[in-house]
Design a protein around this motif. Structure first.
Motif, PDB file in Angstrom:
ATOM      1  N   LEU A  82      -3.589   3.787 -13.715  1.00  9.47           N
ATOM      2  CA  LEU A  82      -2.600   2.802 -13.249  1.00  9.47           C
ATOM      3  C   LEU A  82      -2.064   3.184 -11.875  1.00  9.47           C
ATOM      4  O   LEU A  82      -1.872   2.323 -11.000  1.00  9.47           O
ATOM      5  CB  LEU A  82      -1.437   2.714 -14.247  1.00  9.47           C
ATOM      6  N   ALA A  83      -1.820   4.490 -11.653  1.00  9.17           N
ATOM      7  CA  ALA A  83      -1.279   4.939 -10.374  1.00  9.17           C
ATOM      8  C   ALA A  83      -2.281   4.724  -9.244  1.00  9.17           C
ATOM      9  O   ALA A  83      -1.927   4.256  -8.153  1.00  9.17           O
ATOM     10  CB  ALA A  83      -0.884   6.407 -10.448  1.00  9.17           C
ATOM     11  N   LEU A  84      -3.546   5.057  -9.489  1.00 12.08           N
ATOM     12  CA  LEU A  84      -4.579   4.860  -8.468  1.00 12.08           C
ATOM     13  C   LEU A  84      -4.726   3.381  -8.127  1.00 12.08           C
ATOM     14  O   LEU A  84      -4.917   3.002  -6.978  1.00 12.08           O
ATOM     15  CB  LEU A  84      -5.919   5.422  -8.948  1.00 12.08           C
ATOM     16  N   HIS A  85      -4.612   2.570  -9.184  1.00  9.80           N
ATOM     17  CA  HIS A  85      -4.701   1.126  -9.001  1.00  9.80           C
ATOM     18  C   HIS A  85      -3.524   0.614  -8.156  1.00  9.80           C
ATOM     19  O   HIS A  85      -3.703  -0.031  -7.131  1.00  9.80           O
ATOM     20  CB  HIS A  85      -4.699   0.473 -10.382  1.00  9.80           C
ATOM     21  N   ASN A  86      -2.333   0.983  -8.592  1.00 13.49           N
ATOM     22  CA  ASN A  86      -1.121   0.606  -7.861  1.00 13.49           C
ATOM     23  C   ASN A  86      -1.150   1.085  -6.422  1.00 13.49           C
ATOM     24  O   ASN A  86      -0.716   0.398  -5.505  1.00 13.49           O
ATOM     25  CB  ASN A  86       0.084   1.287  -8.498  1.00 13.49           C
ATOM     26  N   GLY A  87      -1.612   2.336  -6.251  1.00  9.02           N
ATOM     27  CA  GLY A  87      -1.616   2.960  -4.930  1.00  9.02           C
ATOM     28  C   GLY A  87      -2.321   2.108  -3.898  1.00  9.02           C
ATOM     29  O   GLY A  87      -1.871   1.997  -2.755  1.00  9.02           O
ATOM     30  N   ALA A  88      -3.429   1.501  -4.287  1.00  5.43           N
ATOM     31  CA  ALA A  88      -4.189   0.689  -3.334  1.00  5.43           C
ATOM     32  C   ALA A  88      -3.365  -0.512  -2.878  1.00  5.43           C
ATOM     33  O   ALA A  88      -3.283  -0.813  -1.679  1.00  5.43           O
ATOM     34  CB  ALA A  88      -5.493   0.224  -3.966  1.00  5.43           C
ATOM     35  N   TYR A  89      -2.754  -1.189  -3.849  1.00  8.14           N
ATOM     36  CA  TYR A  89      -1.950  -2.363  -3.481  1.00  8.14           C
ATOM     37  C   TYR A  89      -0.710  -1.951  -2.683  1.00  8.14           C
ATOM     38  O   TYR A  89      -0.333  -2.593  -1.710  1.00  8.14           O
ATOM     39  CB  TYR A  89      -1.552  -3.140  -4.743  1.00  8.14           C
ATOM     40  N   ILE A  90      -0.081  -0.853  -3.125  1.00 12.56           N
ATOM     41  CA  ILE A  90       1.124  -0.396  -2.416  1.00 12.56           C
ATOM     42  C   ILE A  90       0.770   0.050  -0.998  1.00 12.56           C
ATOM     43  O   ILE A  90       1.534  -0.182  -0.057  1.00 12.56           O
ATOM     44  CB  ILE A  90       1.813   0.739  -3.219  1.00 12.56           C
ATOM     45  N   SER A  91      -0.402   0.658  -0.826  1.00 13.10           N
ATOM     46  CA  SER A  91      -0.776   1.096   0.529  1.00 13.10           C
ATOM     47  C   SER A  91      -0.876  -0.107   1.467  1.00 13.10           C
ATOM     48  O   SER A  91      -0.465  -0.034   2.621  1.00 13.10           O
ATOM     49  CB  SER A  91      -2.081   1.893   0.513  1.00 13.10           C
ATOM     50  N   GLU A  92      -1.393  -1.223   0.959  1.00  9.17           N
ATOM     51  CA  GLU A  92      -1.477  -2.413   1.803  1.00  9.17           C
ATOM     52  C   GLU A  92      -0.086  -2.981   2.091  1.00  9.17           C
ATOM     53  O   GLU A  92       0.187  -3.435   3.201  1.00  9.17           O
ATOM     54  CB  GLU A  92      -2.359  -3.473   1.134  1.00  9.17           C
ATOM     55  N   ILE A  93       0.788  -2.937   1.097  1.00 14.08           N
ATOM     56  CA  ILE A  93       2.164  -3.422   1.307  1.00 14.08           C
ATOM     57  C   ILE A  93       2.855  -2.569   2.373  1.00 14.08           C
ATOM     58  O   ILE A  93       3.458  -3.090   3.320  1.00 14.08           O
ATOM     59  CB  ILE A  93       2.971  -3.362  -0.016  1.00 14.08           C
ATOM     60  N   LEU A  94       2.727  -1.246   2.238  1.00 13.03           N
ATOM     61  CA  LEU A  94       3.413  -0.352   3.182  1.00 13.03           C
ATOM     62  C   LEU A  94       2.803  -0.437   4.574  1.00 13.03           C
ATOM     63  O   LEU A  94       3.518  -0.419   5.581  1.00 13.03           O
ATOM     64  CB  LEU A  94       3.367   1.092   2.672  1.00 13.03           C
ATOM     65  N   ARG A  95       1.481  -0.528   4.637  1.00 11.84           N
ATOM     66  CA  ARG A  95       0.838  -0.641   5.946  1.00 11.84           C
ATOM     67  C   ARG A  95       1.378  -1.873   6.686  1.00 11.84           C
ATOM     68  O   ARG A  95       1.763  -1.796   7.852  1.00 11.84           O
ATOM     69  CB  ARG A  95      -0.676  -0.757   5.806  1.00 11.84           C
ATOM     70  N   GLY A  96       1.412  -2.994   5.981  1.00 11.42           N
ATOM     71  CA  GLY A  96       1.923  -4.211   6.598  1.00 11.42           C
ATOM     72  C   GLY A  96       3.360  -4.032   7.063  1.00 11.42           C
ATOM     73  O   GLY A  96       3.725  -4.448   8.164  1.00 11.42           O
ATOM     74  N   ALA A  97       4.172  -3.386   6.237  1.00 15.87           N
ATOM     75  CA  ALA A  97       5.586  -3.208   6.574  1.00 15.87           C
ATOM     76  C   ALA A  97       5.748  -2.275   7.774  1.00 15.87           C
ATOM     77  O   ALA A  97       6.556  -2.533   8.670  1.00 15.87           O
ATOM     78  CB  ALA A  97       6.344  -2.655   5.376  1.00 15.87           C
ATOM     79  N   ILE A  98       4.974  -1.200   7.796  1.00 16.87           N
ATOM     80  CA  ILE A  98       5.062  -0.260   8.917  1.00 16.87           C
ATOM     81  C   ILE A  98       4.660  -0.967  10.211  1.00 16.87           C
ATOM     82  O   ILE A  98       5.321  -0.842  11.243  1.00 16.87           O
ATOM     83  CB  ILE A  98       4.156   0.971   8.677  1.00 16.87           C
ATOM     84  N   GLN A  99       3.571  -1.731  10.138  1.00 19.34           N
ATOM     85  CA  GLN A  99       3.096  -2.397  11.350  1.00 19.34           C
ATOM     86  C   GLN A  99       4.013  -3.530  11.790  1.00 19.34           C
ATOM     87  O   GLN A  99       3.949  -3.955  12.944  1.00 19.34           O
ATOM     88  CB  GLN A  99       1.667  -2.909  11.131  1.00 19.34           C
ATOM     89  N   SER A 100       4.870  -3.997  10.880  1.00 25.31           N
ATOM     90  CA  SER A 100       5.771  -5.086  11.264  1.00 25.31           C
ATOM     91  C   SER A 100       7.008  -4.564  12.002  1.00 25.31           C
ATOM     92  O   SER A 100       7.755  -5.339  12.596  1.00 25.31           O
ATOM     93  CB  SER A 100       6.208  -5.880  10.025  1.00 25.31           C
ATOM     94  N   VAL A 101       7.233  -3.245  11.971  1.00 28.56           N
ATOM     95  CA  VAL A 101       8.376  -2.692  12.714  1.00 28.56           C
ATOM     96  C   VAL A 101       8.041  -2.753  14.203  1.00 28.56           C
ATOM     97  O   VAL A 101       6.954  -2.344  14.611  1.00 28.56           O
ATOM     98  CB  VAL A 101       8.671  -1.238  12.285  1.00 28.56           C
ATOM     99  N   ASP A 102       8.971  -3.283  14.970  1.00 26.56           N
ATOM    100  CA  ASP A 102       8.744  -3.505  16.391  1.00 26.56           C
ATOM    101  C   ASP A 102       8.286  -2.231  17.096  1.00 26.56           C
ATOM    102  O   ASP A 102       8.813  -1.143  16.854  1.00 26.56           O
ATOM    103  CB  ASP A 102      10.043  -4.007  17.036  1.00 26.56           C
ATOM    104  N   ARG A 103       7.296  -2.361  17.969  1.00 31.32           N
ATOM    105  CA  ARG A 103       6.757  -1.229  18.705  1.00 31.32           C
ATOM    106  C   ARG A 103       7.824  -0.533  19.548  1.00 31.32           C
ATOM    107  O   ARG A 103       7.766   0.659  19.814  1.00 31.32           O
ATOM    108  CB  ARG A 103       5.636  -1.741  19.617  1.00 31.32           C
ATOM    109  N   GLY A 104       8.826  -1.320  19.960  1.00 32.85           N
ATOM    110  CA  GLY A 104       9.913  -0.752  20.751  1.00 32.85           C
ATOM    111  C   GLY A 104      10.661   0.364  20.022  1.00 32.85           C
ATOM    112  O   GLY A 104      11.216   1.254  20.655  1.00 32.85           O
ATOM    113  N   GLN A 105      10.663   0.320  18.690  1.00 33.95           N
ATOM    114  CA  GLN A 105      11.334   1.360  17.910  1.00 33.95           C
ATOM    115  C   GLN A 105      10.635   2.702  18.097  1.00 33.95           C
ATOM    116  O   GLN A 105      11.275   3.726  18.268  1.00 33.95           O
ATOM    117  CB  GLN A 105      11.341   0.972  16.429  1.00 33.95           C
ATOM    118  N   LEU A 106       9.312   2.655  18.050  1.00 33.40           N
ATOM    119  CA  LEU A 106       8.525   3.876  18.284  1.00 33.40           C
ATOM    120  C   LEU A 106       8.769   4.379  19.707  1.00 33.40           C
ATOM    121  O   LEU A 106       9.006   5.570  19.925  1.00 33.40           O
ATOM    122  CB  LEU A 106       7.035   3.576  18.070  1.00 33.40           C
TER     123      LEU A 106
END
Lengths: 247, 221
Positions: free
Chosen positions: B97-121
């Motif tokens: 279940l964790a490995l399964h969840n991990g894949a979906y969560i990784s896509e959720i987090l990737r999208g969220a990280i990339q949505s943070v404005d580049r100016g913040q970095l």
């Protein structure tokens, strides 16, 4: 007059793909100088500024900061950035942190300043920019002008030797421009070395020691405000001044 | 259809055994969510790294997990891996279940990280902060906040997906319901009862996620 060279750029070139945005730039900024970079959009002035703290990498040429040539591959850029503060057009405050937290984050985590010292320094800086009562407020509650003044305080908290401003008033409502320019003027009077990309001709005329006019990636004209505004040498500069005075 | 009174009688009678099953469901879900977040964060960071091979590793992982049914993954861990080294049933199930969840969560987090404005970095870096410090103290807190609504969704999915552990004989809610139902020739009553338990748990989870969202939204007020 102290003539220590804070920034020296020699034959700097930079391209984005096929677009050659900086062409053979030579420029020197002395200690306590206020240099205004002006020019129309796309002239390369922001890119030049961003090269100075290595947010953009030069293709070739030399960038010498405080007497030492910087090699972005081998030098620790974080150490250089501690010395070179930057203020952005869009403020880039950290929205999840209060005003105070925005200011103390880098001094504590980067320079290892104690929390008490960082806070007392931050309060000092906040009263300097006239926002001592906003320490515990989140950025979403501030006006654009207030945000930009916090951003200036945040950069100053690292005690930089040089401050870079990238169109600091371009995103502001007209009635808020003045408060930010006043803060910058105060800073200039204290002797901060400043490089300012701006469209505010009034500020450039009044505060700048030198004006650098850029067009299509080159420095076209370079001189004191007096020379630049009253007696420009280049035809291109005259056209530019005519177009801005019409606005 | 069973009558109302019959339903409530059975509900009261079986309280003990269902509560025990609910505990197991909660344990499976908790492990799969917590491990899933860790795995998801690791693969999200691999994906946004500038190293091609790391991006590829993340892509392959997400593809394999999203490309196969969860029940197949559970069986592979249960029959396959358990044969090679001893893996208790509980861990076979929660790891799958964790490995399964991990894949979906990784896509959720990737999208969220990339949505943070580049100016913040850029703001972080311009203050002399290292890339990893900027990521930790500037980018990730903002990304987590944005990721919370889709994460809550994913948490609910993993709660319900834990029912698939019934097929490797974990006595969680669904397994207990079907077993008791067929033993008593009364499947519908027990299915309705188990539905009530799931609804209860989902309501609880939703409450927790909403509370977290409100807490993190404090900077907007």
């Amino acid at each position: 007059m102290n003539m220590r060279e804070m920034i020296k750029i020699h034959q700097l070139n930079k391209s984005f793909g096929d677009l050659h945005v900086l062409k053979d730039i030579d420029m020197t900024v002395f200690e306590s100088d206020v240099v205004c970079l002006i020019g129309s959009s796309g002239s390369g002035k922001s890119t030049l500024l961003r090269c100075l703290n290595f947010l953009e990498r030069k293709d070739n040429g030399q960038i010498i900061i405080e007497g030492k040539e910087v090699n972005p591959r081998t030098d620790n850029l974080n150490k250089i950035r501690e010395k070179v503060g930057m203020v952005f057009q869009n403020f880039n405050l950290f929205p999840h942190k209060t005003v105070l937290e925005n200011i103390i984050e880098a001094p504590i985590k980067v320079k290892g300043v104690s929390k008490e010292d960082a806070i007392s320094k931050a309060q000092q800086l906040l009263s300097k920019v006239g926002l001592e009562d906003k320490a515990d407020v989140y950025p979403s509650k501030l006006s654009g002008g207030q945000k930009q003044r916090v951003a200036i305080a945040r950069a100053l908290a690292m005690e930089p030797d040089i401050m870079l401003f990238d169109e600091p008033t371009s995103a502001l409502d007209p009635e808020l421009v003045g408060e930010v320019l006043t803060t910058m003027k105060d800073l200039a009077e204290e002797g901060m070395t400043m490089v300012v990309v701006t469209h505010e001709m009034g500020f450039a005329k009044e505060v700048a020691d030198r004006i650098v006019y850029m067009h299509e990636g080159r420095i076209v004209e370079h001189g004191t405000p007096e020379q630049f505004f009253n007696n420009p040498k280049e035809e291109r500069t005259r056209e530019f001044l005519k177009s801005t005075s019409l606005k | 259809m069973p009558s109302f009174s019959h339903f409530f009688d059975i509900l009261a009678e079986t309280k003990g055994v269902f509560l025990k099953a609910m505990l197991l469901t909660l344990e499976l879900t908790a492990v799969s969510i917590i491990l899933g977040i860790v795995i998801g964060l690791v693969f999200a960071l691999l994906k946004i790294s500038r190293v091609k091979i790391l991006q590829l590793i993340s892509d392959v992982y997400v593809y394999l997990v999203r490309g196969t049914p969860l029940i197949v993954q559970i069986f592979i861990l249960y029959f396959g891996i358990s044969g090679i080294f001893l893996l208790p049933d509980f861990w076979a199930a929660s790891l799958a279940l964790a490995l399964h969840n991990g894949a979906y969560i990784s896509e959720i987090l990737r999208g969220a990280i990339q949505s943070v404005d580049r100016g913040q970095l850029e703001a972080g870096r311009s203050l002399g902060m290292t890339k990893s410090l900027t990521l930790r103290s500037i980018i990730l807190p903002q990304a987590f906040r944005r990721a919370l609504p889709p994460l809550g969704n994913q948490f609910i999915i993993s709660l319900k997906d834990s029912s698939l552990a019934a097929f490797i004989s974990m006595n969680e809610l669904f397994n207990v319901a079907t077993t008791l139902g067929s033993n008593n020739f009364d499947e519908m009553t027990y299915l309705l009862i188990v539905a009530v338990y799931y609804l209860l748990l989902v309501a609880l989870l939703t409450l927790v996620v909403n509370r977290a969202e409100r807490k993190l939204a404090i900077s907007d007020r």
